[in-house]
Scaffold this active site. Sequence first.
Site, PDB file in Angstrom:
ATOM      1  N   GLU A   1       0.804  -1.222   0.000  1.00 23.06           N
ATOM      2  CA  GLU A   1       0.000   0.000   0.000  1.00 23.06           C
ATOM      3  C   GLU A   1       0.836   1.272   0.000  1.00 23.06           C
ATOM      4  O   GLU A   1       0.516   2.235  -0.705  1.00 23.06           O
ATOM      5  CB  GLU A   1      -0.957   0.003   1.194  1.00 23.06           C
ATOM      6  CG  GLU A   1      -2.148  -0.925   1.073  1.00 23.06           C
ATOM      7  CD  GLU A   1      -1.817  -2.373   1.407  1.00 23.06           C
ATOM      8  OE1 GLU A   1      -2.697  -3.234   1.234  1.00 23.06           O
ATOM      9  OE2 GLU A   1      -0.667  -2.628   1.832  1.00 23.06           O
TER      10      GLU A   1
ATOM     11  N   HIS B   1      -9.561  -5.747  11.315  1.00 24.06           N
ATOM     12  CA  HIS B   1     -10.261  -5.583  10.040  1.00 24.06           C
ATOM     13  C   HIS B   1     -11.643  -4.969  10.241  1.00 24.06           C
ATOM     14  O   HIS B   1     -12.501  -5.056   9.368  1.00 24.06           O
ATOM     15  CB  HIS B   1     -10.409  -6.922   9.324  1.00 24.06           C
ATOM     16  CG  HIS B   1      -9.135  -7.470   8.767  1.00 24.06           C
ATOM     17  ND1 HIS B   1      -8.088  -7.849   9.568  1.00 24.06           N
ATOM     18  CD2 HIS B   1      -8.736  -7.680   7.493  1.00 24.06           C
ATOM     19  CE1 HIS B   1      -7.097  -8.293   8.805  1.00 24.06           C
ATOM     20  NE2 HIS B   1      -7.467  -8.198   7.545  1.00 24.06           N
TER      21      HIS B   1
END
Length: 326
Positions: free
Chosen positions: A60, A129
């Site tokens: 990322e 998450h």
Amino acid sequence: MKEVQFRQAICEAMSEEMRRDPSIYLIGEEVANYNGAYKASKGMVDEFGAKRVIDSPIAESGFTGISVGAAMNGCRPIVEFMTFNFSLVAIDQIINNAAKIYQMTGGQWNVPIVFRGPTASAGQLGATHSQAFESWFANCPGLKVIVPSNPYDAKGLLKSAIRDNDPVIFMESEQMYGDKMEIPDDEYLIPIGVADIKKPGSDVTIVSFGKIMKVALQAASELEKEGINAEVIDLRTVRPLDYDTVINSVKKTNRLVLLIEEWPFASVASEIAYMVQQKAFDYLDAPIKRITTADTSAPYSSSLFSKWYPNVNQVITAVKNTLYKK
């Protein structure tokens, strides 16, 4: 009009803008050959090719940094994070670069870039998450933050985000990608920074955004059966935040309940509560109520998660408390 899923609305918005403007590209993990982790880019690589729909490594920081540089040099990237939990790996690129380049260069460089992907909880995915970072990004000047609650808003707002000359955080939800709704066949845009009154009312104002809007609307429906007419406002955009719509509603209903899928400390709800007491204190007939997730990391256990996540009964109870009803 046509019925589409949330994921289709996202795909249509990106595809329509990419047909209009060749400087736009999409990059992220599995966005091309796999059609997106949630199939939000289905068919796009077939139409636009691998140079404009780019499968990235699991890196990322790298593909975000590359895209910020590309945005400074004539491109309009759309960066997909498989989940915004993974955006933390690239937060230096977002906060210290994308959000600040325009100011630090004295307006010489814009950074027209969209960072999009799912936010907050999506069932039993565990603590790392299931986090909502809207208030984190909204706290940073230079970023715009959009969190739509339905396919119609998602398409119109995403098209506006892609055309915007500033960096935009566009947050979705895994649990909304299958939601269906009728949207116009013709092109439309929704302006950034304008809230929407999803249900007019006169007794109390309920403010929310994102997928938890479903809880707000369900609670309003249940309250109506008891003769309580709630006005439900969908912020749609967290920054810039449409304070006027909220404040004008409170001046009419004299009561406010905030329903936010975030941790309580320094949340979007905290900011709204402050602004309402600054600008509409004399109109309040009861203290403002705030409903958030519990002040802990999201539990994996389904029974614990049901206690952690805000529910309809909590909203109904909060509304009745503002009306001094049992």
